[in-house]
Design a protein around this motif. Structure first.
Motif, PDB file in Angstrom:
ATOM      1  N   ALA A 204      58.608 -83.818  81.407  1.00 40.84           N
ATOM      2  CA  ALA A 204      58.391 -84.684  80.246  1.00 40.84           C
ATOM      3  C   ALA A 204      59.045 -84.105  79.004  1.00 40.84           C
ATOM      4  O   ALA A 204      59.735 -84.801  78.265  1.00 40.84           O
ATOM      5  N   TYR A 205      58.792 -82.827  78.735  1.00 44.09           N
ATOM      6  CA  TYR A 205      59.475 -82.130  77.652  1.00 44.09           C
ATOM      7  C   TYR A 205      59.184 -80.640  77.746  1.00 44.09           C
ATOM      8  O   TYR A 205      58.503 -80.179  78.668  1.00 44.09           O
ATOM      9  N   VAL A 206      59.716 -79.878  76.794  1.00 46.79           N
ATOM     10  CA  VAL A 206      59.679 -78.423  76.835  1.00 46.79           C
ATOM     11  C   VAL A 206      59.134 -77.888  75.519  1.00 46.79           C
ATOM     12  O   VAL A 206      59.444 -78.416  74.449  1.00 46.79           O
ATOM     13  N   HIS A 207      58.317 -76.847  75.606  1.00 49.03           N
ATOM     14  CA  HIS A 207      57.835 -76.117  74.435  1.00 49.03           C
ATOM     15  C   HIS A 207      58.617 -74.813  74.273  1.00 49.03           C
ATOM     16  O   HIS A 207      58.899 -74.121  75.256  1.00 49.03           O
ATOM     17  N   VAL A 208      58.896 -74.476  73.031  1.00 49.95           N
ATOM     18  CA  VAL A 208      59.515 -73.198  72.671  1.00 49.95           C
ATOM     19  C   VAL A 208      58.666 -72.601  71.555  1.00 49.95           C
ATOM     20  O   VAL A 208      58.311 -73.299  70.601  1.00 49.95           O
ATOM     21  N   ALA A 209      58.323 -71.312  71.673  1.00 53.75           N
ATOM     22  CA  ALA A 209      57.464 -70.686  70.661  1.00 53.75           C
ATOM     23  C   ALA A 209      57.691 -69.185  70.641  1.00 53.75           C
ATOM     24  O   ALA A 209      58.311 -68.614  71.540  1.00 53.75           O
ATOM     25  N   GLY A 210      57.149 -68.545  69.621  1.00 52.00           N
ATOM     26  CA  GLY A 210      57.276 -67.104  69.468  1.00 52.00           C
ATOM     27  C   GLY A 210      55.987 -66.375  69.786  1.00 52.00           C
ATOM     28  O   GLY A 210      54.929 -66.978  69.965  1.00 52.00           O
ATOM     29  N   ASP A 220      51.122 -64.660  73.098  1.00 53.61           N
ATOM     30  CA  ASP A 220      51.773 -65.921  72.758  1.00 53.61           C
ATOM     31  C   ASP A 220      51.107 -66.476  71.497  1.00 53.61           C
ATOM     32  O   ASP A 220      50.199 -67.288  71.557  1.00 53.61           O
ATOM     33  N   THR A 221      51.560 -66.017  70.340  1.00 51.63           N
ATOM     34  CA  THR A 221      50.840 -66.265  69.094  1.00 51.63           C
ATOM     35  C   THR A 221      51.178 -67.587  68.420  1.00 51.63           C
ATOM     36  O   THR A 221      50.381 -68.102  67.630  1.00 51.63           O
ATOM     37  N   HIS A 222      52.387 -68.107  68.656  1.00 51.44           N
ATOM     38  CA  HIS A 222      52.876 -69.272  67.903  1.00 51.44           C
ATOM     39  C   HIS A 222      52.893 -68.963  66.404  1.00 51.44           C
ATOM     40  O   HIS A 222      52.821 -69.876  65.584  1.00 51.44           O
ATOM     41  N   ALA A 223      53.002 -67.688  66.060  1.00 52.03           N
ATOM     42  CA  ALA A 223      52.988 -67.282  64.657  1.00 52.03           C
ATOM     43  C   ALA A 223      54.127 -66.321  64.341  1.00 52.03           C
ATOM     44  O   ALA A 223      54.124 -65.689  63.289  1.00 52.03           O
ATOM     45  N   HIS A 224      55.083 -66.225  65.254  1.00 50.70           N
ATOM     46  CA  HIS A 224      56.225 -65.329  65.076  1.00 50.70           C
ATOM     47  C   HIS A 224      57.506 -66.067  65.458  1.00 50.70           C
ATOM     48  O   HIS A 224      57.451 -67.088  66.156  1.00 50.70           O
ATOM     49  N   LEU A 248      59.608 -77.213  69.052  1.00 50.37           N
ATOM     50  CA  LEU A 248      59.267 -75.914  68.480  1.00 50.37           C
ATOM     51  C   LEU A 248      57.804 -75.918  68.051  1.00 50.37           C
ATOM     52  O   LEU A 248      57.376 -76.786  67.292  1.00 50.37           O
ATOM     53  N   GLU A 249      57.038 -74.939  68.547  1.00 47.70           N
ATOM     54  CA  GLU A 249      55.635 -74.798  68.157  1.00 47.70           C
ATOM     55  C   GLU A 249      55.483 -73.675  67.140  1.00 47.70           C
ATOM     56  O   GLU A 249      56.017 -72.583  67.324  1.00 47.70           O
ATOM     57  N   ARG A 250      54.699 -73.955  66.113  1.00 50.24           N
ATOM     58  CA  ARG A 250      54.335 -72.917  65.131  1.00 50.24           C
ATOM     59  C   ARG A 250      52.949 -73.277  64.613  1.00 50.24           C
ATOM     60  O   ARG A 250      52.750 -74.369  64.077  1.00 50.24           O
ATOM     61  N   ASP A 251      51.986 -72.370  64.782  1.00 47.77           N
ATOM     62  CA  ASP A 251      50.600 -72.672  64.437  1.00 47.77           C
ATOM     63  C   ASP A 251      50.039 -71.831  63.294  1.00 47.77           C
ATOM     64  O   ASP A 251      48.958 -72.130  62.788  1.00 47.77           O
ATOM     65  N   ASP A 252      50.736 -70.780  62.901  1.00 41.03           N
ATOM     66  CA  ASP A 252      50.186 -69.896  61.868  1.00 41.03           C
ATOM     67  C   ASP A 252      51.324 -69.090  61.251  1.00 41.03           C
ATOM     68  O   ASP A 252      52.444 -69.051  61.780  1.00 41.03           O
ATOM     69  N   ASP A 253      51.023 -68.413  60.117  1.00 41.44           N
ATOM     70  CA  ASP A 253      52.031 -67.619  59.410  1.00 41.44           C
ATOM     71  C   ASP A 253      53.329 -68.413  59.272  1.00 41.44           C
ATOM     72  O   ASP A 253      54.401 -67.955  59.663  1.00 41.44           O
ATOM     73  N   PHE A 254      53.229 -69.591  58.707  1.00 43.96           N
ATOM     74  CA  PHE A 254      54.371 -70.494  58.647  1.00 43.96           C
ATOM     75  C   PHE A 254      55.469 -69.924  57.753  1.00 43.96           C
ATOM     76  O   PHE A 254      55.215 -69.521  56.622  1.00 43.96           O
ATOM     77  N   LEU A 260      62.396 -72.527  59.537  1.00 41.83           N
ATOM     78  CA  LEU A 260      62.053 -73.517  60.556  1.00 41.83           C
ATOM     79  C   LEU A 260      63.296 -74.316  60.945  1.00 41.83           C
ATOM     80  O   LEU A 260      63.534 -74.583  62.134  1.00 41.83           O
ATOM     81  N   ALA A 261      64.090 -74.707  59.945  1.00 41.16           N
ATOM     82  CA  ALA A 261      65.310 -75.464  60.219  1.00 41.16           C
ATOM     83  C   ALA A 261      66.273 -74.641  61.078  1.00 41.16           C
ATOM     84  O   ALA A 261      66.935 -75.184  61.981  1.00 41.16           O
ATOM     85  N   ALA A 262      66.349 -73.341  60.811  1.00 38.32           N
ATOM     86  CA  ALA A 262      67.245 -72.482  61.580  1.00 38.32           C
ATOM     87  C   ALA A 262      66.786 -72.367  63.036  1.00 38.32           C
ATOM     88  O   ALA A 262      67.612 -72.351  63.964  1.00 38.32           O
ATOM     89  N   GLU A 263      65.477 -72.287  63.254  1.00 38.43           N
ATOM     90  CA  GLU A 263      64.983 -72.214  64.632  1.00 38.43           C
ATOM     91  C   GLU A 263      65.239 -73.520  65.374  1.00 38.43           C
ATOM     92  O   GLU A 263      65.584 -73.506  66.567  1.00 38.43           O
ATOM     93  N   LEU A 264      65.068 -74.634  64.690  1.00 40.20           N
ATOM     94  CA  LEU A 264      65.386 -75.917  65.321  1.00 40.20           C
ATOM     95  C   LEU A 264      66.870 -76.007  65.658  1.00 40.20           C
ATOM     96  O   LEU A 264      67.254 -76.514  66.724  1.00 40.20           O
ATOM     97  N   ALA A 265      67.709 -75.497  64.775  1.00 38.94           N
ATOM     98  CA  ALA A 265      69.151 -75.511  65.034  1.00 38.94           C
ATOM     99  C   ALA A 265      69.495 -74.643  66.240  1.00 38.94           C
ATOM    100  O   ALA A 265      70.357 -75.014  67.060  1.00 38.94           O
ATOM    101  N   ALA A 266      68.821 -73.488  66.360  1.00 38.88           N
ATOM    102  CA  ALA A 266      69.067 -72.611  67.507  1.00 38.88           C
ATOM    103  C   ALA A 266      68.680 -73.298  68.817  1.00 38.88           C
ATOM    104  O   ALA A 266      69.360 -73.150  69.838  1.00 38.88           O
ATOM    105  N   ILE A 267      67.589 -74.057  68.779  1.00 38.39           N
ATOM    106  CA  ILE A 267      67.163 -74.797  69.968  1.00 38.39           C
ATOM    107  C   ILE A 267      68.206 -75.847  70.335  1.00 38.39           C
ATOM    108  O   ILE A 267      68.604 -75.989  71.500  1.00 38.39           O
ATOM    109  N   ARG A 268      68.681 -76.593  69.340  1.00 37.37           N
ATOM    110  CA  ARG A 268      69.699 -77.618  69.610  1.00 37.37           C
ATOM    111  C   ARG A 268      70.965 -76.992  70.190  1.00 37.37           C
ATOM    112  O   ARG A 268      71.579 -77.540  71.119  1.00 37.37           O
TER     113      ARG A 268
END
Length: 455
Positions: A204-210, A220-224, A248-254, A260-268
């Motif tokens: 269905a889709y894919v998650h990417v997180a730090g 798996d913190t979703h905060a890095h 892209l998942e990010r839940d804390d320490d935004f 955020l834009a750079a991480e989305l670009a890296a994913i693309r």
């Protein structure tokens, strides 16, 4: 399958930034944080722009021994309808244990815990998935979870477990490559083997997180920031099948908006660079594509009216109660060790369970701090360690609101905080929130008198 594109997890803290980020095709929102009759204005604006919104549930506990709660399913269904979502997602995990099935106290984990990869656990999961599919108005996709420990006696690899789940229920998969990375480091799982075994037509889709390494394990913190190893796994997955969406998942320490834009670009860039030899996800063979025209209910079409003789429906028949009881007892013993300080069940790594238990307590502390910021304000630097010490031997008494109140009562019973003025403030905070409704004038006067005695 619905083509989603590149997305980001919508959170209230970054709502305005998400609206401004370029190239966001869709967002995912934690389902439990949205009321169907009061959708946040930011999500409504995104929808008006044509941005797809997908609710992502965290509380069903489909991997638990009990059957899915009807009220939770109804709320998830209503949320999906209110958001106009093309699908909903949940996790292959258990989040609570105990209760009537095991004649033991009910316990909440406050976290997604892995299920044993056994045939019996798979039988229970398949039945629970079928129940959820019947209750939801749109297709369901399930996510693989990260874990700090393994169950003893696993009979299936993660990839085989997921493949059989799909084959028996027709459910879709949400593959979190960050969780594959976590399980490689913490449990020695082979992510390449898991990816090779996946039924790509169900993606269905894919998650990417730090995440971050702490206490000798990967969390798996979703905060890095997303590490290169996770992006490498994304590239490997995309080389096998074109996912309908990546998020892209990010839940804390935004971080700042440009990060955020750079991480989305890296994913693309990874998705574009990997390409996909052969056919995209969803077209493995004609019989599968035809059988899943109603993707909610798998190979039989509408499971409420499909042919009774369908072999996959038979395979997902009701799990015997004795199987649920055995799984329930095992999960209750494990959860008790994690949240109530009881001994580790036989076959588990006690050191790993202690790390997991502490991680659960710290997560509870963080959530309570957000819901009740007065508590860390009153306790200062001592708040987190005080809460962890409290939580390590005390299961969550219900929701996080009750957790905050129980923690405050625990502190007061122990004569804390040491400063009398702070203790009086804590008592008043607790007293004003512990009843079913705000106190009236007479009750406030009584509380003020008692607060003077507490100090």
């Amino acid at each position: 399958m619905t083509e989603l594109g590149t997305g980001i997890g919508w959170r209230p803290e970054i709502a305005e930034a998400v609206e401004r980020l370029p190239g966001v095709d869709w967002v995912e929102v934690v389902a439990e944080n949205v009321c169907a009759d009061h959708v946040p204005a930011s999500l409504l604006r995104l929808r008006e722009r044509g941005v797809t919104v997908v609710p992502h549930g965290v509380s069903l506990g489909l991997g638990g021994a009990g059957r899915p709660d009807e009220a939770r399913l109804a709320r998830l269904a209503a949320t999906a309808t209110a958001l106009g979502a093309p699908l909903v997602t949940e996790h292959i995990a258990f989040v609570r244990a105990g209760g009537p099935l095991t004649a033991s106290p009910a316990m909440e984990a406050g976290h997604l815990l892995p299920v044993p990869r056994t045939r019996e656990a798979l039988d229970v999961l398949c039945e629970n998935v079928r129940i959820a599919q019947e209750a939801l108005p749109v297709p369901l996709a399930l996510e693989n979870v990260a874990a700090l420990f393994s169950w003893p006696g696993d009979e299936l690899t993660e990839g085989r477990f997921l493949a059989e789940l799909v084959d028996r229920t027709g459910v879709r998969l949400l593959i979190d490559v960050a969780n594959l990375h976590t399980n490689r480091l913490n449990r020695g799982d082979d992510p390449a083997e898991a990816l090779a075994a996946l039924p790509v037509e169900a993606l269905a889709y894919v998650h990417v997180a730090g995440g971050v390494e702490r206490d000798g394990v990967w969390h798996d913190t979703h905060a890095h920031p997303v590490p290169p190893q996770v992006l490498d796994l994304l590239s490997e997955l995309v080389s096998r099948a074109a996912p309908p969406g990546v998020l892209l998942e990010r839940d804390d320490d935004f971080p700042p908006e440009d990060e955020l834009a750079a991480e989305l670009a890296a994913i693309r860039e990874r998705v574009a660079a990997a390409g996909t030899p052969g056919r995209p996800a969803g077209t493995r063979r004609e019989v599968t594509a035809t059988a899943r025209r109603d993707p909610r209910h798998g190979p039989a079409g509408d499971a409420r009216h499909g042919p009774a003789e369908d072999p996959r429906r038979k395979a997902a028949a009701a799990a015997p109660e004795r199987v649920r009881e055995r799984l329930g007892l095992a999960q209750a013993a494990l959860l008790s060790a994690l949240v109530a300080g009881t001994p580790a069940p036989e076959g588990f790594d006690g050191a790993r369970l202690r790390l997991q238990g502490r991680a659960l307590a710290r997560k509870r502390a963080g959530i309570v701090a957000k819901l009740a910021p007065e508590l860390p304000e009153l306790l200062g630097e001592d708040y987190r360690e005080a809460f962890v010490a409290y939580a390590r031997a005390r299961p969550m008494p219900g929701g996080y609101r009750q957790d905050a109140l129980a923690f405050a009562r625990h502190l007061l019973d122990a004569g804390r905080p040491g400063d009398g003025r702070a203790r009086r403030r804590l008592y008043l905070w607790w007293a004003e929130r512990s009843g079913p409704r705000p106190p009236g004038r007479a009750a406030r006067l009584v509380h003020a008198a008692r607060a003077a005695l507490v100090g």
